[in-house]
Structures are given as structure tokens and as C-alpha cells.
Scaffold this motif. Structure first.
Motif, mmCIF file in Angstrom:
data_model
loop_
_atom_site.group_PDB
_atom_site.id
_atom_site.type_symbol
_atom_site.label_atom_id
_atom_site.label_comp_id
_atom_site.label_asym_id
_atom_site.label_seq_id
_atom_site.Cartn_x
_atom_site.Cartn_y
_atom_site.Cartn_z
ATOM 1 N N ALA A 271 3.369 11.878 -16.722
ATOM 2 C CA ALA A 271 3.955 10.540 -16.802
ATOM 3 C C ALA A 271 3.861 9.986 -18.218
ATOM 4 O O ALA A 271 4.818 9.384 -18.735
ATOM 5 C CB ALA A 271 3.257 9.610 -15.814
ATOM 6 N N GLN A 272 2.713 10.205 -18.866
ATOM 7 C CA GLN A 272 2.531 9.709 -20.229
ATOM 8 C C GLN A 272 3.512 10.374 -21.186
ATOM 9 O O GLN A 272 4.085 9.725 -22.070
ATOM 10 C CB GLN A 272 1.089 9.961 -20.690
ATOM 11 C CG GLN A 272 0.771 9.438 -22.082
ATOM 12 C CD GLN A 272 0.928 7.929 -22.194
ATOM 13 O OE1 GLN A 272 0.737 7.208 -21.206
ATOM 14 N NE2 GLN A 272 1.279 7.446 -23.367
ATOM 15 N N ARG A 274 6.480 11.531 -20.434
ATOM 16 C CA ARG A 274 7.811 10.957 -20.166
ATOM 17 C C ARG A 274 7.935 9.552 -20.767
ATOM 18 O O ARG A 274 8.978 9.188 -21.314
ATOM 19 C CB ARG A 274 8.059 10.902 -18.656
ATOM 20 C CG ARG A 274 8.140 12.267 -17.983
ATOM 21 C CD ARG A 274 9.275 13.111 -18.550
ATOM 22 N NE ARG A 274 9.419 14.375 -17.866
ATOM 23 C CZ ARG A 274 10.336 14.639 -16.945
ATOM 24 N NH1 ARG A 274 11.206 13.707 -16.597
ATOM 25 N NH2 ARG A 274 10.403 15.823 -16.379
ATOM 26 N N LEU A 275 6.874 8.768 -20.664
ATOM 27 C CA LEU A 275 6.894 7.419 -21.245
ATOM 28 C C LEU A 275 7.048 7.481 -22.759
ATOM 29 O O LEU A 275 7.780 6.688 -23.360
ATOM 30 C CB LEU A 275 5.612 6.668 -20.873
ATOM 31 C CG LEU A 275 5.501 6.209 -19.410
ATOM 32 C CD1 LEU A 275 4.076 5.762 -19.099
ATOM 33 C CD2 LEU A 275 6.488 5.072 -19.125
ATOM 34 N N GLN A 276 6.363 8.450 -23.388
ATOM 35 C CA GLN A 276 6.473 8.595 -24.840
ATOM 36 C C GLN A 276 7.868 9.034 -25.260
ATOM 37 O O GLN A 276 8.288 8.791 -26.387
ATOM 38 C CB GLN A 276 5.422 9.593 -25.337
ATOM 39 C CG GLN A 276 3.998 9.055 -25.274
ATOM 40 C CD GLN A 276 2.959 10.100 -25.639
ATOM 41 O OE1 GLN A 276 3.245 11.300 -25.648
ATOM 42 N NE2 GLN A 276 1.761 9.657 -25.939
ATOM 43 N N GLN A 279 11.396 7.182 -21.525
ATOM 44 C CA GLN A 279 11.842 6.952 -20.154
ATOM 45 C C GLN A 279 11.106 5.748 -19.567
ATOM 46 O O GLN A 279 9.981 5.458 -19.938
ATOM 47 C CB GLN A 279 11.594 8.192 -19.294
ATOM 48 C CG GLN A 279 12.354 9.417 -19.774
ATOM 49 C CD GLN A 279 12.194 10.601 -18.835
ATOM 50 O OE1 GLN A 279 11.850 10.424 -17.675
ATOM 51 N NE2 GLN A 279 12.462 11.795 -19.341
ATOM 52 N N GLY A 280 11.723 5.065 -18.677
ATOM 53 C CA GLY A 280 11.102 3.899 -18.058
ATOM 54 C C GLY A 280 9.948 4.294 -17.157
ATOM 55 O O GLY A 280 9.799 5.458 -16.772
ATOM 56 N N ILE A 281 9.142 3.307 -16.785
ATOM 57 C CA ILE A 281 7.943 3.607 -16.021
ATOM 58 C C ILE A 281 8.265 4.129 -14.623
ATOM 59 O O ILE A 281 7.581 5.026 -14.116
ATOM 60 C CB ILE A 281 7.005 2.372 -15.961
ATOM 61 C CG1 ILE A 281 5.674 2.764 -15.317
ATOM 62 C CG2 ILE A 281 7.656 1.207 -15.226
ATOM 63 C CD1 ILE A 281 4.586 1.743 -15.488
ATOM 64 N N SER A 284 9.467 7.729 -15.027
ATOM 65 C CA SER A 284 8.333 8.560 -15.444
ATOM 66 C C SER A 284 7.398 8.826 -14.278
ATOM 67 O O SER A 284 6.891 9.943 -14.110
ATOM 68 C CB SER A 284 7.566 7.874 -16.583
ATOM 69 O OG SER A 284 8.381 7.712 -17.719
ATOM 70 N N SER A 293 6.168 3.413 -9.436
ATOM 71 C CA SER A 293 5.466 2.955 -10.641
ATOM 72 C C SER A 293 4.162 2.253 -10.269
ATOM 73 O O SER A 293 3.184 2.286 -11.024
ATOM 74 C CB SER A 293 6.359 2.018 -11.450
ATOM 75 O OG SER A 293 6.750 0.891 -10.671
ATOM 76 N N ARG A 297 0.524 3.047 -11.838
ATOM 77 C CA ARG A 297 -0.355 2.054 -12.467
ATOM 78 C C ARG A 297 -1.753 2.085 -11.851
ATOM 79 O O ARG A 297 -2.753 1.932 -12.551
ATOM 80 C CB ARG A 297 0.259 0.663 -12.338
ATOM 81 C CG ARG A 297 1.486 0.440 -13.213
ATOM 82 C CD ARG A 297 1.841 -1.031 -13.272
ATOM 83 N NE ARG A 297 3.074 -1.252 -14.002
ATOM 84 C CZ ARG A 297 4.271 -1.400 -13.429
ATOM 85 N NH1 ARG A 297 4.385 -1.305 -12.109
ATOM 86 N NH2 ARG A 297 5.350 -1.606 -14.163
#
Length: 305
Positions: A271-272, A274-276, A279-281, A284, A293, A297
Motif C-alpha cells: 500500500a505504501q 502504491r501511495l508513493q 495512487q489514492g488511498i 492503494s 481505506s 488506516r
């Protein structure tokens, strides 16, 4: 794609500063290794002689990696004629490093040579604790960091003493080839990847691999190959030919984590990444195997609070 790596070697080079990173990169199968320097034959710190060292070239191919290994007595040997010639060569090619045409890698007191050549000015960096203050004195514009295994800053990589060069080389493999290949090399060399700086995204892939249990490694490989999948404990245990209870006990014993906790750390790493990539949360989270999401979280809070 094979990438060219040039080890700049000086007389009395620290043998492990040179051979440790070279072995990691060679085992990865993704790098061509070259040895360059002011002298065609040199003695290392252990008395071993290295011959057929290529002369310092006029230039290097784009995307080359230049590795500066440390020397046994940097207080005196970096003032020798060969070291001064190497310093001038680095200064002549300073722009190639600044523009990131070439990548600079320093192991141990190799940072001192780079610092003297002005290549660390304005960059976060580190070195062996014994020469930390001398680096600050000789490269006052460098941003020297204490207590780091290695530091990366805009294409400049520096590491602490001796075996930290192996850690940094594993990190380079993970960056250029992928964490799975870095993990395979670490296992082949029977070493533990110690993350450095602020690189938590690598830890789930490599941090829990400092054990020698083959079945646990197989289970980790299965999870790491497809972390977004819904792996049931009984199915994972069946694939490594043991009971769910036994696999759970082995994970606790060798990793200090449950299977579910290890799997969740892998998903967080995906996920991290993809976020980098921007991509949106929500996207991701789904790509990493989380249901939403919100679930992502909650997982982040469990591991980062």
C-alpha cells in the motif's frame, strides 16, 4: 537490464569494504562489476593483492554506479599520491554525480574521499563512527548523520563501517532489481538485512529473514509473492507441509510475529509503495489486499503509532 558498477580501489583498501558489496551485487546477477584506480596492482588491508585494475577512465556509461571503498588508515592513506589522483578524477566528474548521470556509493571511509572531492556538499551522509568528526571537518558543507547504517540522499549513498557495506549493497539490489531478489541474495549469504535511515517500506520484505528455518522461509516466500491474496492459515500451512498450529508456533519463535501480523506488514508495504506512486488511498488499499481505506488506516495505526 545489466547496470555497470565501478569500484574505485586505492592501496590498502579495506578488503571487506570491497568484497562484501561486490559479492552481493554479483550474486544478484544484475550488475557488471569493474575495478578502476590510479594503480594497476594494489595490496589490500589483509595483504591480498588485487591486479589488473583498470586505469581511471575518461568517462563512464550513463547510469553507472561508482563505489568508493574505505582504506585501512584514512588519516594518512587519503593523502597519498594515488588517493589525490582519485580525488582529482572525482572532482573532474562532479557534475555527473550532481546531475545523477552516475550514482555515488561510499562505504566506510570512502565517504572521506568523496567529502574531500566536494561530492557530499549539501547531502545527508554518514560514515564509520571513528571518522565521523573528520568527515565533518574535511567536508563542512556535508550534512553528516550519526548512528546510521546507511543514508540515501538524491542518488548519493553512504554507509557506516565494514559490514554496513553489505547492508547498503542489499538495499541497492532491492532498489534496482526488487526486494525479492535482495531477499534471495541475503539468504544465500546468510546475512540479516539491517534497514537504515528512514526506509520502513523495505523492512517487512527483508527484516524478518535473519533465521535459518527453511519451512518458515518458504511460507514467507509464498506470502511475499502474492501479499494481496487472502491467505488462509490452513492453506499456507498445507503448502509448506505442516499443521497450522506448528506453523503458527514457528512464526512466533523465529519472527516474533503471528502469520497474520507478518502478512499485514507485507500488505502495508504494498500500500505504501502504491501511495508513493501517486495512487489514492482507496485504490492503494484495495491493491494491497485490504477491504477498504478504513481497514488500511487501522493497520497503519497498529504498526506506526
Amino acid at each position: 537490464m545489466m547496470r555497470d558498477v565501478y569500484f574505485l580501489v586505492l592501496p590498502q583498501v579495506m578488503a571487506l569494504d570491497l568484497t562484501g558489496p561486490a559479492e552481493v551485487l554479483a550474486l544478484s546477477g544484475a550488475f557488471r562489476l569493474h575495478y578502476i584506480g590510479p594503480q594497476a596492482e594494489i595490496a589490500t588491508s589483509t595483504g591480498m593483492t588485487i591486479s589488473r585494475v583498470e586505469p581511471l577512465p575518461v568517462s563512464l556509461p550513463p547510469e553507472s554506479i561508482v563505489v568508493l571503498a574505505g582504506v585501512a588508515d584514512s588519516r594518512h592513506q587519503l593523502d597519498s599520491p594515488p588517493a589525490l589522483e582519485a580525488k582529482r578524477w572525482l572532482q573532474e566528474h562532479r557534475l555527473a554525480f550532481q546531475e545523477r548521470t552516475w550514482t555515488l556509493v561510499c562505504v566506510c571511509s570512502g565517504s572521506l574521499l568523496a567529502g574531500r572531492a566536494g561530492l557530499l556538499d549539501g547531502y545527508r551522509c554518514t560514515t564509520h563512527h571513528d571518522v565521523m568528526e573528520r568527515l565533518r571537518q574535511q567536508a563542512p558543507a556535508a550534512l553528516v548523520r550519526d548512528n546510521r547504517i546507511f543514508v540515501e540522499d538524491r542518488g548519493v549513498f553512504t554507509s557506516a563501517g565494514i559490514t554496513a557495506g553489505i547492508d547498503l549493497a542489499l538495499y541497492l539490489v532491492s532498489q534496482y532489481v526488487g526486494p525479492q531478489q535482495a531477499m534471495a541474495v541475503a539468504r544465500e549469504m546468510v546475512v540479516y538485512f539491517r534497514r537504515g535511515g528512514d526506509d520502513p517500506q523495505l523492512s517487512p520484505w527483508l527484516r524478518h529473514r535473519n533465521h535459518l528455518h527453511p519451512a518458515v522461509h518458504r511460507a514467507q516466500d509464498i506470502l511475499a509473492h502474492e501479499p494481496e491474496a487472502e491467505w488462509r492459515l490452513d492453506e499456507l500451512a498445507r503448502q509448506v507441509f505442516m499443521s497450522s498450529r506448528h506453523l503458527t508456533r514457528l512464526f512466533r519463535e523465529h519472527l516474533g510475529l503471528s502469520v497474520r501480523e507478518y502478512h499485514e506488514q507485507l500488505r502495508l508495504a504494498v500500500a505504501q509503495q502504491r501511495l508513493q506512486q501517486g495512487q489514492g488511498i482507496e485504490k492503494s488499499a484495495l491493491a494491497a489486499g485490504f477491504s477498504s481505506s478504513r481497514q488500511l488506516r487501522r493497520a497503519q495505526l497498529r504498526w506506526h503509532d
